[in-house]
Design an enzyme around this catalytic site. Structure first.
Site, short mmCIF file in Angstrom:
data_model
loop_
_atom_site.label_atom_id
_atom_site.label_comp_id
_atom_site.label_asym_id
_atom_site.label_seq_id
_atom_site.Cartn_x
_atom_site.Cartn_y
_atom_site.Cartn_z
N ASN A 113 0.87 -1.17 0.00
CA ASN A 113 0.00 0.00 0.00
C ASN A 113 0.91 1.22 0.00
O ASN A 113 1.47 1.58 1.03
CB ASN A 113 -0.89 -0.03 1.25
CG ASN A 113 -1.84 1.15 1.31
OD1 ASN A 113 -1.82 2.02 0.44
ND2 ASN A 113 -2.66 1.18 2.33
N ARG A 172 -2.44 -2.05 -3.60
CA ARG A 172 -3.69 -1.31 -3.42
C ARG A 172 -3.62 -0.04 -4.29
O ARG A 172 -2.62 0.68 -4.26
CB ARG A 172 -3.85 -0.89 -1.96
CG ARG A 172 -5.00 0.05 -1.78
CD ARG A 172 -5.00 0.69 -0.42
NE ARG A 172 -6.13 1.58 -0.31
CZ ARG A 172 -6.08 2.78 0.25
NH1 ARG A 172 -4.95 3.23 0.76
NH2 ARG A 172 -7.15 3.51 0.32
N HIS A 189 -13.11 2.48 -0.26
CA HIS A 189 -13.15 1.38 0.72
C HIS A 189 -13.77 0.11 0.12
O HIS A 189 -14.25 -0.75 0.86
CB HIS A 189 -14.02 1.75 1.95
CG HIS A 189 -13.39 2.74 2.87
ND1 HIS A 189 -14.13 3.67 3.54
CD2 HIS A 189 -12.11 2.92 3.27
CE1 HIS A 189 -13.34 4.42 4.29
NE2 HIS A 189 -12.10 3.97 4.14
N LEU A 208 -16.13 2.38 9.43
CA LEU A 208 -15.96 3.62 10.18
C LEU A 208 -14.54 3.69 10.75
O LEU A 208 -14.18 2.91 11.65
CB LEU A 208 -16.99 3.69 11.33
CG LEU A 208 -18.44 3.36 10.96
CD1 LEU A 208 -19.31 3.27 12.20
CD2 LEU A 208 -18.99 4.42 10.00
N ARG A 240 -12.32 15.12 7.89
CA ARG A 240 -13.09 15.48 6.68
C ARG A 240 -14.52 15.84 7.06
O ARG A 240 -15.12 15.16 7.89
CB ARG A 240 -13.12 14.31 5.70
CG ARG A 240 -11.77 13.96 5.14
CD ARG A 240 -11.85 12.74 4.23
NE ARG A 240 -10.71 11.88 4.49
CZ ARG A 240 -10.65 10.60 4.18
NH1 ARG A 240 -11.67 10.00 3.58
NH2 ARG A 240 -9.59 9.89 4.45
N GLU A 295 -8.14 -5.65 4.55
CA GLU A 295 -7.99 -5.31 3.13
C GLU A 295 -6.76 -5.98 2.52
O GLU A 295 -6.79 -6.41 1.37
CB GLU A 295 -7.92 -3.79 2.97
CG GLU A 295 -9.27 -3.14 3.28
CD GLU A 295 -9.18 -1.67 3.65
OE1 GLU A 295 -9.33 -0.85 2.76
OE2 GLU A 295 -8.96 -1.36 4.83
P1 ADP Z 1 -8.01 4.49 9.02
O1 ADP Z 1 -9.27 4.99 8.35
O2 ADP Z 1 -6.92 5.51 9.05
O3 ADP Z 1 -7.58 3.11 8.57
P2 ADP Z 1 -8.83 3.17 11.46
O4 ADP Z 1 -9.74 2.22 10.76
O5 ADP Z 1 -7.62 2.61 12.12
O6 ADP Z 1 -8.41 4.37 10.57
O7 ADP Z 1 -9.72 3.91 12.57
C1 ADP Z 1 -9.19 4.90 13.39
C2 ADP Z 1 -10.31 5.35 14.34
O8 ADP Z 1 -10.69 4.22 15.13
C3 ADP Z 1 -9.89 6.45 15.30
O9 ADP Z 1 -10.90 7.44 15.36
C4 ADP Z 1 -9.79 5.72 16.62
O10 ADP Z 1 -10.10 6.53 17.72
C5 ADP Z 1 -10.83 4.63 16.47
N1 ADP Z 1 -10.54 3.54 17.41
C6 ADP Z 1 -9.51 2.69 17.37
N2 ADP Z 1 -9.53 1.88 18.47
C7 ADP Z 1 -10.59 2.26 19.21
C8 ADP Z 1 -11.15 1.83 20.45
N3 ADP Z 1 -10.59 0.84 21.15
N4 ADP Z 1 -12.28 2.43 20.88
C9 ADP Z 1 -12.82 3.43 20.17
N5 ADP Z 1 -12.37 3.89 19.01
C10 ADP Z 1 -11.26 3.32 18.52
#
Ligand code: ADP
Length: 399
Positions: free
Chosen positions: A7, A90, A180, A209, A241, A385
């Site tokens: 990636n 990717r 996604h 999310l 965003r 992914e």
């Molecule tokens: P990306 O879109 O960059 O791949 P991720 O899928 O890793 O991001 O998601 C990041 C988000 O997930 C952040 O907002 C983070 O706070 C949230 N997150 C990660 N672990 C937890 C957790 N244990 N509880 C609540 N939110 C979490």
């Protein structure tokens, strides 16, 4: 068979080496600060690590270093790079040109580069990385490209068109593409397996999310609508965003704040979302920590996200004329019981009932959180992914 999954961004190159017998990750890491100075962090399945400053003038040196880390030294996992059968990459934007995974011939790479106009931050970097990878690996190692947009190419025109003159859509290719796709495809396949039902018999809303978030309506295994649009800015509020916003508000703000189109784009992508509304953080965990300290703007931010997700679930149930399952995935979807619980509160009209106690305990594991009498099943499904890219790569080279 070993497949390297890549990636690449403009200054970074994340990778995983996956043994497809057992789908086991042998090593993963990141070469970053490419074009600046260079650093590699590399970790093996049994905990051996490299953290080293390097010189990465271009992606080529980064690929050389990652291969060297896999083959030589204390964190080696293979004896020779010839053990790597293929590389899966990717790619963010495949536009209307690529509707499925494909072998990266020189023509395909040139086309990916041309599409950089539609994805300025990503596609050119992908093309650079693909060309560098071809230099480092022998010609008989197939390079395969998997597109974030491909899964959404099944959307009908009524879902992907914007209300702009048709000629401008044709001339500038401005339409909803969706992103996604690899994640939505992975979790919907995992859902079908977990439910023991064919994807053809399922109407699904998949909520990915994370820092970026997108929600997709999946009918008969096909994406029929999705919340992200021409770019990943559209849809629900995200880390930095804005999500969906009236286009006239954008031109009004640009005038008021004296921002150029590029500055406005940077504002909407980097200064808005959770960060902008809450004034606390772009990170969901910090938003909830602030809520626990009584922060009202953090509460508003969390309320906005849950409200917007609810609206998407309702509208997608309407267009599919039914709903069998909702999936939560991505960093927030997999881990935040607060977001899942908030979204699934007062959804019994739609047939959604979750076990709130169970929901509170689920973090990152495949779990059905709906109650036995819920008409709609609600699942937490960890996305992967990289694994789907590896599976696609294996499938295409085995043809
Ligand atoms: P990306 O879109 O960059 O791949 P991720 O899928 O890793 O991001 O998601 C990041 C988000 O997930 C952040 O907002 C983070 O706070 C949230 N997150 C990660 N672990 C937890 C957790 N244990 N509880 C609540 N939110 C979490």
């Amino acid at each position: 068979m070993l497949i390297l999954v890549v990636n690449a961004g403009s200054s970074s190159l994340k990778y995983q080496l996956i043994d497809m017998d057992g789908e086991k990750v042998l090593a993963k890491g990141n070469c970053d600060r490419i074009g600046i100075d260079g650093h590699i962090s590399h970790k093996t399945h049994d905990g051996r690590q490299i953290n080293e400053d390097c010189s990465f003038p271009t992606h080529t040196e980064a690929f050389e270093k990652l291969v060297d880390s896999l083959v030589n030294g204390e964190a080696a996992v293979i004896d020779s790079m010839s053990e790597i059968s293929a590389v899966g990459h990717r790619v963010v934007q495949g536009a209307e040109v690529f509707s499925e995974t494909t072998i990266a011939t020189d023509e395909v790479i040139d086309k990916i580069d041309e599409l950089a106009e539609l994805a300025p931050v990503h596609n050119h970097a992908h093309a650079l990385a693909l060309r560098a990878c071809k230099k480092v690996f022998s010609e008989d190692v197939p390079q395969v490209v998997v597109f974030d947009t491909a899964f959404h190419q099944t959307m009908p025109p009524k879902a992907y068109m914007y209300g702009i003159p048709y000629g401008d859509y044709e001339k500038y290719h401005v339409r909803k593409y969706g992103f996604h796709g690899t994640s939505h495809r992975f979790v919907s396949a995992a859902l079908s397996k977990a439910m023991g039902k064919d994807l053809k018999d399922l109407k699904i809303v998949s909520c990915h999310l994370g820092n970026g978030s997108s929600i997709t309506a999946i009918e008969n295994g096909k994406s029929i609508d999705t919340s992200m649009g021409f770019t990943p800015l559209d849809g629900v509020i995200m880390g930095t965003r804005s999500g969906a916003i009236d286009a006239s508000a954008v031109t009004y703000l640009a005038k008021k704040m004296n921002l150029s189109p590029d500055e406005m784009s940077s504002y909407l992508n980097k200064q808005c979302g959770f960060l902008g509304v809450s004034d606390v953080s772009s990170d969901n965990r910090e938003i909830y920590a602030a809520i626990n300290n009584g922060d009202e703007k953090a509460q508003l931010t969390a309320d906005m996200l849950r409200y917007e997700i609810k609206k998407y679930i309702g509208s997608y149930a309407a267009v599919m004329n039914g709903l069998d399952a909702v999936i939560f995935t991505g960093g927030i979807g997999e881990n935040s019981w607060e977001v899942r619980g908030g979204v699934c509160t007062n959804m019994d009209y739609l047939g959604i009932k979750i076990d709130f106690d169970l929901n509170k305990t689920v973090r990152g594991t495949l779990t059905k959180i709906s109650t036995p009498d819920s008409k709609v099943e609600v699942w937490v499904i960890p996305t992967n992914e990289e694994l789907l890219i590896a599976r696609d790569t294996l499938a295409i080279i085995s043809k």
